[in-house]
Design a protein around this motif. Structure first.
Motif, PDB file in Angstrom:
ATOM      1  N   ASN A   1       0.690  -1.189   0.097  1.00  0.00           N
ATOM      2  CA  ASN A   1      -0.123  -0.342  -0.178  1.00  0.00           C
ATOM      3  C   ASN A   1       0.920   1.311   0.156  1.00  0.00           C
ATOM      4  OD1 ASN A   1      -2.324  -1.402  -0.021  1.00  0.00           O
ATOM      5  ND2 ASN A   1      -2.273  -1.872   2.242  1.00  0.00           N
ATOM      6  N   ASN A   2       2.202   1.150  -0.117  1.00  0.00           N
ATOM      7  CA  ASN A   2       3.045   2.229  -0.170  1.00  0.00           C
ATOM      8  C   ASN A   2       3.077   3.089   1.335  1.00  0.00           C
ATOM      9  OD1 ASN A   2       4.438   1.777  -2.545  1.00  0.00           O
ATOM     10  ND2 ASN A   2       2.482   2.309  -3.637  1.00  0.00           N
ATOM     11  N   SER A   3       2.509   2.667   2.344  1.00  0.00           N
ATOM     12  CA  SER A   3       2.577   3.312   3.654  1.00  0.00           C
ATOM     13  C   SER A   3       3.946   3.318   4.123  1.00  0.00           C
ATOM     14  CB  SER A   3       1.650   2.347   4.595  1.00  0.00           C
ATOM     15  OG  SER A   3       0.325   2.456   3.925  1.00  0.00           O
ATOM     16  N   ILE A   4       4.674   2.380   3.906  1.00  0.00           N
ATOM     17  CA  ILE A   4       6.183   2.282   4.169  1.00  0.00           C
ATOM     18  C   ILE A   4       6.921   1.497   3.195  1.00  0.00           C
ATOM     19  CG2 ILE A   4       5.813   2.492   6.737  1.00  0.00           C
ATOM     20  CD1 ILE A   4       6.275  -0.786   6.882  1.00  0.00           C
ATOM     21  N   ASP A   5       8.235   1.774   3.210  1.00  0.00           N
ATOM     22  CA  ASP A   5       8.965   1.377   2.159  1.00  0.00           C
ATOM     23  C   ASP A   5       9.835   0.110   2.992  1.00  0.00           C
ATOM     24  OD1 ASP A   5       8.384   2.658  -0.088  1.00  0.00           O
ATOM     25  OD2 ASP A   5       9.725   4.330   0.420  1.00  0.00           O
ATOM     26  N   PRO A   6      10.246  -0.946   2.458  1.00  0.00           N
ATOM     27  CA  PRO A   6      11.201  -1.972   3.018  1.00  0.00           C
ATOM     28  C   PRO A   6      12.578  -1.257   3.058  1.00  0.00           C
ATOM     29  CG  PRO A   6      10.552  -2.640   0.817  1.00  0.00           C
ATOM     30  CD  PRO A   6       9.814  -1.288   1.147  1.00  0.00           C
ATOM     31  N   SER A   7      13.304  -1.560   3.804  1.00  0.00           N
ATOM     32  CA  SER A   7      14.919  -1.361   3.951  1.00  0.00           C
ATOM     33  C   SER A   7      15.533  -1.847   2.639  1.00  0.00           C
ATOM     34  CB  SER A   7      15.421  -1.998   5.221  1.00  0.00           C
ATOM     35  OG  SER A   7      15.427  -3.554   4.971  1.00  0.00           O
ATOM     36  N   VAL A   8      16.693  -1.320   2.413  1.00  0.00           N
ATOM     37  CA  VAL A   8      17.656  -1.788   1.397  1.00  0.00           C
ATOM     38  C   VAL A   8      17.903  -3.134   1.552  1.00  0.00           C
ATOM     39  CG1 VAL A   8      19.721  -1.336   0.189  1.00  0.00           C
ATOM     40  CG2 VAL A   8      18.532   0.488   1.085  1.00  0.00           C
ATOM     41  N   SER A   9      18.336  -3.911   2.541  1.00  0.00           N
ATOM     42  CA  SER A   9      18.550  -5.201   2.591  1.00  0.00           C
ATOM     43  C   SER A   9      17.212  -6.077   2.357  1.00  0.00           C
ATOM     44  CB  SER A   9      19.117  -5.346   4.258  1.00  0.00           C
ATOM     45  OG  SER A   9      18.101  -5.203   5.197  1.00  0.00           O
ATOM     46  N   MET A  10      16.091  -5.412   2.797  1.00  0.00           N
ATOM     47  CA  MET A  10      15.047  -6.501   2.500  1.00  0.00           C
ATOM     48  C   MET A  10      14.481  -6.299   1.028  1.00  0.00           C
ATOM     49  SD  MET A  10      12.856  -8.347   3.483  1.00  0.00           S
ATOM     50  CE  MET A  10      12.889  -8.346   5.421  1.00  0.00           C
ATOM     51  N   ILE A  11      14.908  -5.213   0.407  1.00  0.00           N
ATOM     52  CA  ILE A  11      14.579  -5.201  -1.207  1.00  0.00           C
ATOM     53  C   ILE A  11      15.624  -6.061  -1.953  1.00  0.00           C
ATOM     54  CG2 ILE A  11      14.971  -3.411  -3.106  1.00  0.00           C
ATOM     55  CD1 ILE A  11      14.207  -1.158  -1.273  1.00  0.00           C
ATOM     56  N   LEU A  12      16.755  -6.171  -1.302  1.00  0.00           N
ATOM     57  CA  LEU A  12      17.569  -7.299  -1.909  1.00  0.00           C
ATOM     58  C   LEU A  12      17.165  -8.334  -1.700  1.00  0.00           C
ATOM     59  CD1 LEU A  12      21.016  -5.507  -0.833  1.00  0.00           C
ATOM     60  CD2 LEU A  12      20.237  -5.889  -3.128  1.00  0.00           C
ATOM     61  N   ARG A  13      16.678  -8.709  -0.591  1.00  0.00           N
ATOM     62  CA  ARG A  13      15.942 -10.418  -0.127  1.00  0.00           C
ATOM     63  C   ARG A  13      14.867 -10.437  -1.035  1.00  0.00           C
ATOM     64  NH1 ARG A  13      14.953 -11.146   5.967  1.00  0.00           N
ATOM     65  NH2 ARG A  13      14.158 -13.155   4.969  1.00  0.00           N
ATOM     66  N   ILE A  14      13.924  -9.373  -1.242  1.00  0.00           N
ATOM     67  CA  ILE A  14      12.695  -9.829  -2.101  1.00  0.00           C
ATOM     68  C   ILE A  14      13.251 -10.050  -3.536  1.00  0.00           C
ATOM     69  CG2 ILE A  14      10.726  -8.380  -2.944  1.00  0.00           C
ATOM     70  CD1 ILE A  14      10.688  -6.658  -0.341  1.00  0.00           C
ATOM     71  N   ALA A  15      14.358  -9.146  -3.970  1.00  0.00           N
ATOM     72  CA  ALA A  15      14.648  -9.354  -5.425  1.00  0.00           C
ATOM     73  C   ALA A  15      15.211 -10.884  -5.528  1.00  0.00           C
ATOM     74  CB  ALA A  15      15.685  -8.442  -5.715  1.00  0.00           C
ATOM     75  N   GLU A  16      16.020 -11.121  -4.629  1.00  0.00           N
ATOM     76  CA  GLU A  16      16.344 -12.564  -4.678  1.00  0.00           C
ATOM     77  C   GLU A  16      15.473 -13.660  -4.509  1.00  0.00           C
ATOM     78  OE1 GLU A  16      19.335 -15.390  -1.807  1.00  0.00           O
ATOM     79  OE2 GLU A  16      20.212 -13.465  -2.284  1.00  0.00           O
ATOM     80  N   TYR A  17      14.581 -13.316  -3.888  1.00  0.00           N
ATOM     81  CA  TYR A  17      13.556 -14.384  -3.661  1.00  0.00           C
ATOM     82  C   TYR A  17      12.696 -14.463  -4.982  1.00  0.00           C
ATOM     83  CZ  TYR A  17       9.180 -16.865  -2.163  1.00  0.00           C
ATOM     84  OH  TYR A  17       8.507 -17.764  -1.812  1.00  0.00           O
ATOM     85  N   PHE A  18      12.294 -13.468  -5.418  1.00  0.00           N
ATOM     86  CA  PHE A  18      11.685 -13.330  -6.758  1.00  0.00           C
ATOM     87  C   PHE A  18      12.330 -13.442  -7.936  1.00  0.00           C
ATOM     88  CE2 PHE A  18       8.253 -11.575  -4.137  1.00  0.00           C
ATOM     89  CZ  PHE A  18       7.249 -12.754  -4.153  1.00  0.00           C
ATOM     90  N   ASN A  19      13.743 -13.505  -7.845  1.00  0.00           N
ATOM     91  CA  ASN A  19      14.793 -13.720  -8.868  1.00  0.00           C
ATOM     92  C   ASN A  19      14.358 -12.568  -9.861  1.00  0.00           C
ATOM     93  OD1 ASN A  19      16.746 -14.849 -10.355  1.00  0.00           O
ATOM     94  ND2 ASN A  19      15.628 -16.070 -11.730  1.00  0.00           N
ATOM     95  N   CYS A  20      14.150 -11.286  -9.517  1.00  0.00           N
ATOM     96  CA  CYS A  20      14.123 -10.149 -10.238  1.00  0.00           C
ATOM     97  C   CYS A  20      15.071  -9.114  -9.793  1.00  0.00           C
ATOM     98  CB  CYS A  20      12.690  -9.516 -10.474  1.00  0.00           C
ATOM     99  SG  CYS A  20      12.317  -8.757  -8.437  1.00  0.00           S
TER     100      CYS A  20
END
Length: 97
Positions: A36-55
């Motif tokens: 909902n764009n209420s908060i943004d994930p941390s940089v480290s979490m963005i990296l984890r999300i990208a790795e998880y979804f292979n994007c």
């Protein structure tokens, strides 16, 4: 932007917010807040999300669809990787014609 991309990836993978939260070890409310764009994930979490979804992180942050151009070759042999790279170059040449 990241919220839209995250929701797209999650739903394309037929995951609930609770399932994704479990995979990332966060509360499902956190996933909801990100989407909902209420908060943004941390940089480290963005990296984890990208790795998880292979994007790419560019896809998550900017909606840059170049993530579709990446193929995970980590499980391929060097020879298989070289063959795949050769095929990609041949297709690239065809598209330029």
């Amino acid at each position: 932007m990241i919220g839209e991309q995250l929701r797209t990836l999650r739903t394309a993978n037929k995951m609930t917010q609770k399932e994704l939260a479990g995979e990332l070890s966060v509360a499902f409310q956190t996933i909801s807040n990100w989407e909902n764009n209420s908060i943004d994930p941390s940089v480290s979490m963005i990296l984890r999300i990208a790795e998880y979804f292979n994007c790419s992180t560019d896809y998550l942050l900017k909606g840059d669809d170049s993530s579709a151009k990446y193929i995970d070759t980590t499980q391929l042999t060097e020879h298989q990787h070289a063959q795949l790279l050769g095929l990609a170059k041949e297709f690239s040449k065809l598209n330029k014609k």
